[in-house]
Design a protein around this motif. Sequence first.
Motif, PDB file in Angstrom:
ATOM      1  N   ALA A  37      11.385  -6.821   5.075  1.00  0.00           N
ATOM      2  CA  ALA A  37      10.994  -5.560   4.434  1.00  0.00           C
ATOM      3  C   ALA A  37      11.483  -5.487   2.991  1.00  0.00           C
ATOM      4  N   THR A  38      12.714  -5.936   2.737  1.00  0.00           N
ATOM      5  CA  THR A  38      13.239  -5.899   1.368  1.00  0.00           C
ATOM      6  C   THR A  38      12.429  -6.800   0.445  1.00  0.00           C
ATOM      7  N   ALA A  39      12.005  -7.950   0.971  1.00  0.00           N
ATOM      8  CA  ALA A  39      11.200  -8.868   0.164  1.00  0.00           C
ATOM      9  C   ALA A  39       9.858  -8.244  -0.209  1.00  0.00           C
ATOM     10  N   MET A  40       9.317  -7.437   0.676  1.00  0.00           N
ATOM     11  CA  MET A  40       7.997  -6.842   0.432  1.00  0.00           C
ATOM     12  C   MET A  40       7.995  -5.951  -0.804  1.00  0.00           C
ATOM     13  N   LEU A  41       9.118  -5.333  -1.119  1.00  0.00           N
ATOM     14  CA  LEU A  41       9.168  -4.476  -2.305  1.00  0.00           C
ATOM     15  C   LEU A  41       8.914  -5.294  -3.564  1.00  0.00           C
ATOM     16  N   GLY A  42       9.391  -6.538  -3.577  1.00  0.00           N
ATOM     17  CA  GLY A  42       9.123  -7.416  -4.705  1.00  0.00           C
ATOM     18  C   GLY A  42       7.764  -8.083  -4.610  1.00  0.00           C
ATOM     19  N   LEU A  43       7.406  -8.542  -3.416  1.00  0.00           N
ATOM     20  CA  LEU A  43       6.140  -9.245  -3.240  1.00  0.00           C
ATOM     21  C   LEU A  43       4.934  -8.340  -3.473  1.00  0.00           C
ATOM     22  N   GLN A  44       5.092  -7.059  -3.248  1.00  0.00           N
ATOM     23  CA  GLN A  44       4.010  -6.108  -3.499  1.00  0.00           C
ATOM     24  C   GLN A  44       4.001  -5.584  -4.932  1.00  0.00           C
ATOM     25  N   GLY A  45       4.904  -6.089  -5.768  1.00  0.00           N
ATOM     26  CA  GLY A  45       4.877  -5.765  -7.187  1.00  0.00           C
ATOM     27  C   GLY A  45       5.636  -4.534  -7.609  1.00  0.00           C
ATOM     28  N   TYR A  46       6.489  -3.984  -6.736  1.00  0.00           N
ATOM     29  CA  TYR A  46       7.240  -2.780  -7.103  1.00  0.00           C
ATOM     30  C   TYR A  46       8.582  -3.112  -7.761  1.00  0.00           C
ATOM     31  N   ALA A  47       9.116  -4.296  -7.476  1.00  0.00           N
ATOM     32  CA  ALA A  47      10.379  -4.724  -8.065  1.00  0.00           C
ATOM     33  C   ALA A  47      10.237  -6.170  -8.529  1.00  0.00           C
TER      34      ALA A  47
END
Length: 297
Positions: A223-233
């Motif tokens: 879940a934490t990785a998704m914040l970066g992979l989805q372009g938010y971080a």
Amino acid sequence: MTLSPYLSRYLSVTKPGIIFGNLISVIGGFLLASQGNIDPVLFLATVTGLSLVVASGCALNNCIDRDIDGKMQRTRNRVTVTGAISPRAAAAHGVVLGLAGFGLLAWYTNAVAVTFAAAGFVIYVGVYSLYMKRNSVYGTLVGSLSGAVPPVVGYCAVSNEFDAGAAILLTMFSLWQMPHSYAIAIFRYADYKAANIPVLPVAKGISAAKRQIVLYIVAFAVATAMLGLQGYAGYDYLAVAGATTLWWLGMALSGYKRATDDRVWAHKVFLFSIVTITALSVMMAVDFQVPPSAFAG
């Protein structure tokens, strides 16, 4: 009676440590959504309003839990147990704080943020404190939803919508709550058993709780990785997320060693859970990105 001890009693009933932890996460969510364009009035109102709502929930929780708190070593000296504050006074204190907090959020933020704040409050005070905590092994899971609300409120106060970024935050912080809470339940096992609270280690055994801790940390890492992979971080966030979650996972896996002292191990897992979520809250606040969907249209 001097003023200082009087105020300290009313402060203690709001659980300042919990308020501070939620303060970090609501700021992280707010700054992530702001993308560097910070409205100081909205920021102050959101942070103050949500903190008052959390304080209200904690005060009311102390009123509800005063019977079981008296059976636990960690909580037996709370002011609602010792009688330093009457249940009626603590409840009134909680209601006033809640009205002030929701009033600030309603006036300065938006319906989405207020709705999530209200949902978290109702789940924590009504569903979790009044019933699930005392009656079900799934109480921790229900409580995790309320614990995940603050960053979502901060995010939605800016975005005025529940988008993919908010959904990822809700998932992240809900998943984080589980190993964090199970670790507490292991090193405070005697307290929970004495109070007859059916947390997982008491109801199903410490081995079952260890397995769940590992599985939830793995899910949290995704879940934490998704914040970066989805372009938010950005990449710095992803680097910190990867390092902290992998270290936390390794720490959790070390609990399966034959010579492990479960209480010492669980306390370390608990402490590092705080380090992990604090680091991620800070990084998503400073290494925000404009997600691709923001360019649509």
